[in-house]
Enzyme design. Structure first.
Site, PDB file in Angstrom:
ATOM      1  N   LYS A   1      -2.626   6.481   1.592  1.00 58.35           N
ATOM      2  CA  LYS A   1      -2.431   6.984   2.951  1.00 58.35           C
ATOM      3  C   LYS A   1      -1.550   8.234   2.912  1.00 58.35           C
ATOM      4  O   LYS A   1      -0.381   8.221   3.322  1.00 58.35           O
ATOM      5  CB  LYS A   1      -1.826   5.881   3.818  1.00 58.35           C
TER       6      LYS A   1
ATOM      7  N   ARG B   1       0.839  -1.212   0.000  1.00 62.61           N
ATOM      8  CA  ARG B   1       0.000   0.000   0.000  1.00 62.61           C
ATOM      9  C   ARG B   1       0.870   1.257   0.000  1.00 62.61           C
ATOM     10  O   ARG B   1       0.524   2.274  -0.592  1.00 62.61           O
ATOM     11  CB  ARG B   1      -0.956  -0.032   1.197  1.00 62.61           C
TER      12      ARG B   1
HETATM   13  N1  PLP Z   1      -9.286   4.219   6.701  1.00 66.85           N
HETATM   14  C1  PLP Z   1      -8.462   5.202   7.049  1.00 66.85           C
HETATM   15  C2  PLP Z   1      -8.774   6.568   6.589  1.00 66.85           C
HETATM   16  C3  PLP Z   1      -7.331   4.929   7.840  1.00 66.85           C
HETATM   17  O1  PLP Z   1      -6.514   5.900   8.212  1.00 66.85           O
HETATM   18  C4  PLP Z   1      -7.095   3.613   8.261  1.00 66.85           C
HETATM   19  C5  PLP Z   1      -5.926   3.291   9.062  1.00 66.85           C
HETATM   20  O2  PLP Z   1      -4.930   2.834   8.584  1.00 66.85           O
HETATM   21  C6  PLP Z   1      -7.993   2.624   7.881  1.00 66.85           C
HETATM   22  C7  PLP Z   1      -9.077   2.953   7.105  1.00 66.85           C
HETATM   23  C8  PLP Z   1      -7.778   1.209   8.286  1.00 66.85           C
HETATM   24  O3  PLP Z   1      -6.772   0.613   7.515  1.00 66.85           O
HETATM   25  P1  PLP Z   1      -5.923  -0.588   8.084  1.00 66.85           P
HETATM   26  O4  PLP Z   1      -6.875  -1.643   8.458  1.00 66.85           O
HETATM   27  O5  PLP Z   1      -5.057  -0.989   6.940  1.00 66.85           O
HETATM   28  O6  PLP Z   1      -5.156  -0.062   9.237  1.00 66.85           O
HETATM   29  C1  COI Z   2      -4.127   3.230  11.569  1.00 69.62           C
HETATM   30  O1  COI Z   2      -5.087   2.587  11.970  1.00 69.62           O
HETATM   31  O2  COI Z   2      -3.005   2.739  11.470  1.00 69.62           O
HETATM   32  C2  COI Z   2      -4.260   4.613  11.161  1.00 69.62           C
HETATM   33  O3  COI Z   2      -3.403   5.101  10.488  1.00 69.62           O
HETATM   34  C3  COI Z   2      -5.410   5.387  11.616  1.00 69.62           C
HETATM   35  C4  COI Z   2      -4.998   6.625  12.309  1.00 69.62           C
HETATM   36  C5  COI Z   2      -6.234   7.408  12.472  1.00 69.62           C
HETATM   37  C6  COI Z   2      -4.322   6.378  13.623  1.00 69.62           C
END
Ligand code: PLP
Ligand code: COI
Length: 341
Positions: A184, A82
């Site tokens: 991200k 990602r």
């Molecule tokens: N959506 C957003 C906007 C996020 O910042 C995050 C955190 O990483 C997620 C979703 C969840 O993604 P993940 O499960 O890969 O941490």
């Molecule tokens: C994560 O879950 O890793 C994120 O980046 C979300 C953030 C709002 C702490």
């Protein structure tokens, strides 16, 4: 190895400076070999790309102490890939995926005493990030970059742990239709600061963002994807090009189908149908699975039958299964658990 003396079970989600972090620099078209440093500070030119045009992206994953005493991470290959997508979209050089995983390993190992013990409820949050570091004043990508990884022990992202949250439908957008919502990028989070401060002031834990083009479909919150459970036990999760492809959400869809024998649907979810779901949760690395009890849409309350006291029963099963896999209590699908120590 002697652990740090911390009140592990009462940690919040905050930054704590640990012993070591990883740094690698990109100059003259190549990444240097990278190293661990004890210096948490970065000194950059005032005109660095990251300061002027927000050329920065990041990742988030966690290290867990398993029941049998190992330290592992969860699917770091997906964070690595990602970050490649984020870097490409922001005109940054790609940090090679195998090097990303090695950098995470080295940083966690160098901070082993900071990894919360099994059963404490805390985990080690790992934050890889990258930024443009040389001066740029015309709007263009930097030529030089820094990739870094730091770690910090954390507890639950939302105060109250597993208590159902009240969130609200936001009037703001976090991403444009063909923008950067699916990567991200730091700028996505800058966009969300004003709405999250306002939401907190008004007593809401998070914002539900809708699709910016039509404002009729559910997207995600500022830091997590949505999960819904229908009254006949189907796991539904929104499909959109402008939400972050959450690794937790992708994993939960697999867990629901293959461990819990549930039907799973990834599809557009209309705001107007949310009232018909039995359960709602937010999922992400930081959020794990945080149940939502109530969504307020401009004065109209959508209250889920699971209520405001406890996680809904399906959400709880998903939570137990995912955290069981992460902590080594439940056998993981091939390749999900990456052993560090
Ligand atoms: N959506 C957003 C906007 C996020 O910042 C995050 C955190 O990483 C997620 C979703 C969840 O993604 P993940 O499960 O890969 O941490
Ligand atoms: C994560 O879950 O890793 C994120 O980046 C979300 C953030 C709002 C702490």
């Amino acid at each position: 190895m002697e652990k740090k003396q911390l009140d592990w079970s009462n940690l919040g989600f905050g930054y704590m400076q640990t012993d070591a972090r990883y740094v690698s620099t990109f100059k003259n078209g190549a990444w240097d070999e990278g190293h661990i440093t004890d210096d948490p500070n970065i000194t950059l030119n005032e005109c660095a790309g990251v300061f002027q045009y927000a050329q920065t992206c990041f990742e988030g994953l966690k290290a867990y102490t398993t029941e049998d005493g190992h330290i592992v991470t969860f699917r770091p290959d997906l964070n690595a890939s990602r970050m490649v997508d984020s870097a490409k979209r922001l005109e940054m050089p790609v940090f090679p995926e195998e090097r990303f995983i090695k950098a995470v390993e080295e940083t966690v190992k160098a901070n082993e005493t900071w990894v919360p013990p099994y059963g404490s409820g805390a985990t080690l949050y790992i934050r890889p990030y990258m930024m443009g570091i040389n001066p740029v004043i015309g709007v263009k990508p930097a030529d030089e970059y820094m990739f870094r990884v730091f770690v910090t022990p954390v507890g639950p992202y939302f105060k109250g742990g597993a208590k159902p949250l009240t969130i609200r439908v936001s009037d703001f957008d976090r991403a444009a239709p063909c923008g950067t919502g699916n990567i991200k990028a730091g700028l996505n989070y800058a966009m969300s600061l004003y709405p999250i401060v306002k939401a907190h002031e008004e007593g809401y834990a998070e914002n539900m963002y809708l699709d910016p083009a039509t404002r009729t479909k559910v997207e995600e919150t500022g830091g997590a994807n949505f999960l819904f459970v229908t009254k006949d036990n189907v796991l539904v999760t929104p499909k959109s090009n402008s939400i972050l492809p959450s690794i937790t959400r992708r994993s939960l869809m697999y867990v629901a189908e293959h461990y819990l024998n549930m039907k799973v649907e990834q599809r557009e979810v209309l705001l107007s149908e949310v009232k018909d779901f039995a359960e709602c949760g937010l999922c992400g690395t930081a959020a794990v699975i945080s149940p939502v009890g109530k969504i307020v849409d401009h004065g109209t309350e959508i209250c889920f039958p699971s209520g405001m006291d406890e996680m809904g029963p399906v959400t709880k099963k998903l939570y137990d299964c995912l955290t069981g896999i992460q902590m080594g209590r439940i056998e993981a699908p091939e390749g999900w658990i990456h052993k560090i120590v």
